[in-house]
Write an enzyme that holds these catalytic residues in place. Structure first.
Site, PDB file in Angstrom:
ATOM      1  CE1 TYR A   1      -4.087  -1.814   0.333  1.00  0.00           C
ATOM      2  CE2 TYR A   1      -2.945  -3.061   2.038  1.00  0.00           C
ATOM      3  CZ  TYR A   1      -4.011  -2.907   1.169  1.00  0.00           C
ATOM      4  OH  TYR A   1      -5.006  -3.843   1.129  1.00  0.00           O
TER       5      TYR A   1
ATOM      6  CE  LYS B   1       9.746  10.564   2.816  1.00  0.00           C
ATOM      7  NZ  LYS B   1       9.836  10.523   4.210  1.00  0.00           N
TER       8      LYS B   1
ATOM      9  NE  ARG C   1      -7.156   0.525   1.047  1.00  0.00           N
ATOM     10  CZ  ARG C   1      -6.905   0.215   2.322  1.00  0.00           C
ATOM     11  NH1 ARG C   1      -7.146  -1.014   2.781  1.00  0.00           N
ATOM     12  NH2 ARG C   1      -6.408   1.111   3.137  1.00  0.00           N
TER      13      ARG C   1
ATOM     14  CD  GLU D   1     -11.953  -4.098   4.767  1.00  0.00           C
ATOM     15  OE1 GLU D   1     -11.283  -3.670   5.711  1.00  0.00           O
ATOM     16  OE2 GLU D   1     -11.917  -3.590   3.636  1.00  0.00           O
TER      17      GLU D   1
ATOM     18  CG  ASP E   1     -11.664  -2.287   8.712  1.00  0.00           C
ATOM     19  OD1 ASP E   1     -12.429  -1.471   9.242  1.00  0.00           O
ATOM     20  OD2 ASP E   1     -10.659  -1.947   8.052  1.00  0.00           O
TER      21      ASP E   1
ATOM     22  CB  ILE F   1       2.029  -1.102   5.847  1.00  0.00           C
ATOM     23  CG1 ILE F   1       2.806  -1.853   6.924  1.00  0.00           C
ATOM     24  CG2 ILE F   1       0.557  -1.437   5.850  1.00  0.00           C
ATOM     25  CD1 ILE F   1       2.574  -1.319   8.316  1.00  0.00           C
TER      26      ILE F   1
ATOM     27  CG  ASP G   1      -0.505 -40.932  -4.933  1.00  0.00           C
ATOM     28  OD1 ASP G   1      -0.130 -39.766  -4.646  1.00  0.00           O
ATOM     29  OD2 ASP G   1      -1.438 -41.497  -4.338  1.00  0.00           O
TER      30      ASP G   1
HETATM   31  N1  COA Z   1       5.079   3.442   0.214  1.00  0.00           N
HETATM   32  C1  COA Z   1       6.126   4.053  -0.390  1.00  0.00           C
HETATM   33  N2  COA Z   1       7.222   4.467   0.269  1.00  0.00           N
HETATM   34  C2  COA Z   1       7.256   4.272   1.601  1.00  0.00           C
HETATM   35  C3  COA Z   1       6.197   3.651   2.288  1.00  0.00           C
HETATM   36  C4  COA Z   1       5.075   3.233   1.542  1.00  0.00           C
HETATM   37  N3  COA Z   1       4.031   2.621   2.110  1.00  0.00           N
HETATM   38  N4  COA Z   1       6.504   3.594   3.600  1.00  0.00           N
HETATM   39  C5  COA Z   1       7.721   4.129   3.739  1.00  0.00           C
HETATM   40  N5  COA Z   1       8.171   4.546   2.530  1.00  0.00           N
HETATM   41  C6  COA Z   1       9.494   5.155   2.217  1.00  0.00           C
HETATM   42  C7  COA Z   1       9.787   6.431   2.961  1.00  0.00           C
HETATM   43  O1  COA Z   1       9.340   7.523   2.204  1.00  0.00           O
HETATM   44  C8  COA Z   1      11.295   6.372   3.071  1.00  0.00           C
HETATM   45  O2  COA Z   1      11.855   6.735   1.820  1.00  0.00           O
HETATM   46  P1  COA Z   1      13.333   7.388   1.729  1.00  0.00           P
HETATM   47  O3  COA Z   1      14.276   6.388   2.321  1.00  0.00           O
HETATM   48  O4  COA Z   1      13.561   7.594   0.282  1.00  0.00           O
HETATM   49  O5  COA Z   1      13.235   8.657   2.539  1.00  0.00           O
HETATM   50  C9  COA Z   1      11.589   4.890   3.238  1.00  0.00           C
HETATM   51  O6  COA Z   1      10.480   4.218   2.647  1.00  0.00           O
HETATM   52  C10 COA Z   1      11.723   4.485   4.681  1.00  0.00           C
HETATM   53  O7  COA Z   1      10.563   4.862   5.373  1.00  0.00           O
HETATM   54  P2  COA Z   1      10.488   5.010   6.977  1.00  0.00           P
HETATM   55  O8  COA Z   1      11.083   6.322   7.374  1.00  0.00           O
HETATM   56  O9  COA Z   1      11.053   3.767   7.591  1.00  0.00           O
HETATM   57  O10 COA Z   1       8.930   4.992   7.224  1.00  0.00           O
HETATM   58  P3  COA Z   1       7.988   6.219   7.573  1.00  0.00           P
HETATM   59  O11 COA Z   1       8.161   6.529   9.024  1.00  0.00           O
HETATM   60  O12 COA Z   1       8.209   7.322   6.578  1.00  0.00           O
HETATM   61  O13 COA Z   1       6.535   5.604   7.351  1.00  0.00           O
HETATM   62  C11 COA Z   1       4.545   4.400   7.830  1.00  0.00           C
HETATM   63  C12 COA Z   1       6.028   4.560   8.153  1.00  0.00           C
HETATM   64  C13 COA Z   1       3.975   3.178   8.533  1.00  0.00           C
HETATM   65  C14 COA Z   1       3.784   5.644   8.254  1.00  0.00           C
HETATM   66  C15 COA Z   1       4.427   4.220   6.286  1.00  0.00           C
HETATM   67  O14 COA Z   1       5.217   3.124   5.944  1.00  0.00           O
HETATM   68  C16 COA Z   1       3.030   4.094   5.742  1.00  0.00           C
HETATM   69  O15 COA Z   1       2.265   5.052   5.708  1.00  0.00           O
HETATM   70  N6  COA Z   1       2.651   2.901   5.247  1.00  0.00           N
HETATM   71  C17 COA Z   1       1.383   2.679   4.579  1.00  0.00           C
HETATM   72  C18 COA Z   1       0.218   2.632   5.545  1.00  0.00           C
HETATM   73  C19 COA Z   1      -1.055   2.292   4.832  1.00  0.00           C
HETATM   74  O16 COA Z   1      -1.173   2.445   3.642  1.00  0.00           O
HETATM   75  N7  COA Z   1      -2.074   1.825   5.579  1.00  0.00           N
HETATM   76  C20 COA Z   1      -3.319   1.454   4.998  1.00  0.00           C
HETATM   77  C21 COA Z   1      -3.296   0.076   4.443  1.00  0.00           C
HETATM   78  S1  COA Z   1      -3.279  -1.142   5.704  1.00  0.00           S
HETATM   79 MG    MG Z   2      -9.930  -1.993   6.093  1.00  0.00          MG
END
Ligand code: COA
Ligand code: MG
Length: 316
Positions: free
Chosen positions: A16, A23, A75, A137, A164, A234, A282
């Site tokens: 996701y 970013k 999504r 979910e 969920d 994630i 088999d």
């Molecule tokens: N998609 C794309 N890139 C991502 C990412 C994601 N889901 N999660 C982290 N990254 C990137 C960051 O931008 C960072 O890039 P960089 O090294 O070039 O700066 C690198 O990966 C490392 O990220 P990190 O600093 O360890 O994570 P964070 O603190 O920025 O983010 C979360 C952590 C959990 C907030 C984030 O991963 C996130 O939002 N995930 C998706 C959550 C989601 O979609 N939930 C709904 C579905 S269940």
């Molecule tokens: Mg959900």
């Protein structure tokens, strides 16, 4: 006769990416992953949804297509949210789009709604029609799995959403995940019964450090054991582990190649059942071995080299 449970589409990891984050969107271009799901649902706050939608359209319409993402999906918001129509009519204009992930699918009519919009918006599907992946979910969804699996010709996979589901049943997630066993087994079994390509397992919420990786690996193995063929992710750091664990292991492929080669020889000798390393082989065992070899090829493993190594394998 039905075929074995293998599919030509790999969705070992579905990552996701929150569409509200320029970013994260930009970062996704550099990633290597089977499926990315750009999210307009729960990772995007209500106030950010209109901006996220238009930003995502522009991102998915720009060239070149991200080179190492096999499947680009979005999504959208749930049918019950009132936002799905606008999400879809916007996102269906994107240049690069392979699948729609539909959250909170509770009954067949949720997918009828999505299917009708796709049919009225896109030209008749050509070679690679758009695919739908449905998120299961709720308790209602579990009781309606058969009708959901039959609801749309575009439906290609089911995804289990644990958080969920836990909310709906007022249960608490535990490390063993036994509270989800019935739902996960029901999903894997129904998808298989309706010949859907993929079943994608719950999100592993821990992702930092060695402990996070250990938990993820264990969850992947458990999901694989229940019949899932992929994992929702994630964070980019989860992708490699999920893709490695949901691909056949080296020992597994070696065993499968030995079974396939040995069986070809057994066949010439007119033997339906034979022995390998003291265990009976088999028809269903050979079927499983062939599916493993097929999947290994799809995952880019050098099956021919392993076959060459075992070309003299004889049935015991
Ligand atoms: N998609 C794309 N890139 C991502 C990412 C994601 N889901 N999660 C982290 N990254 C990137 C960051 O931008 C960072 O890039 P960089 O090294 O070039 O700066 C690198 O990966 C490392 O990220 P990190 O600093 O360890 O994570 P964070 O603190 O920025 O983010 C979360 C952590 C959990 C907030 C984030 O991963 C996130 O939002 N995930 C998706 C959550 C989601 O979609 N939930 C709904 C579905 S269940
Ligand atoms: Mg959900």
């Amino acid at each position: 006769m039905s075929t074995t449970a293998s599919s030509s589409i790999l969705r070992r990891a579905l990552l996701y990416v929150p569409s509200s984050s320029p970013k994260f969107l930009e970062k996704s271009r550099s990633l290597t992953v089977d499926t990315i799901s750009y999210d307009l649902e729960d990772s995007v706050s209500p106030a950010q949804k209109p901006n996220a939608r238009t930003r995502l359209l522009s991102f998915l319409s720009s060239s070149p297509r991200p080179p190492h993402i096999t499947e680009l999906s979005v999504r959208i918001n749930a049918v019950s949210s009132g936002l799905a129509l606008e999400d879809l009519t916007t996102i269906l204009r994107a240049k690069h789009l392979d699948a729609i992930v539909v959250p909170k699918v509770n009954k067949a009519s949720d997918l009828h709604f999505i299917t009708d919009i796709i049919r009225h918006t896109l030209p008749e599907p050509k070679e690679n029609p758009l695919k739908i992946l449905a998120l299961i979910e709720s308790a209602e969804a579990i009781t309606n799995l058969n009708e959901i699996c039959r609801a749309s010709p575009y439906l290609d996979g089911l995804i289990f959403a644990a958080e969920d589901f836990a909310l709906d049943l007022s249960l608490t997630r535990t490390p063993s995940l036994t509270e989800f066993l019935y739902a996960r087994s029901a999903i894997a079994t129904s998808a298989r019964a309706h010949h859907l390509s993929s079943t994608i397992d719950l999100v592993c919420t821990s992702f930092r450090g060695e402990e996070g990786q250990r938990v993820l690996r264990e969850e992947c193995l458990q999901g694989k054991g229940l019949g899932f063929n992929g994992k929702q992710c994630i964070h980019p750091s989860q992708v490699e582990i999920a893709q490695r664990t949901f691909a056949p292991g080296e020992k597994e492929v070696e065993w499968a190649v030995r079974v396939v080669v040995g069986d070809e020889k057994a066949d010439v000798k007119g033997r339906g059942a034979w022995t390998l390393d003291g265990k009976m082989i088999d028809v269903p065992v050979v079927g499983k071995a062939k599916a493993t070899v097929e999947k290994a090829r799809l995952c880019g493993m050098d099956v021919d080299a392993i076959r060459e190594k075992w070309k003299d394998q004889e049935p015991e």
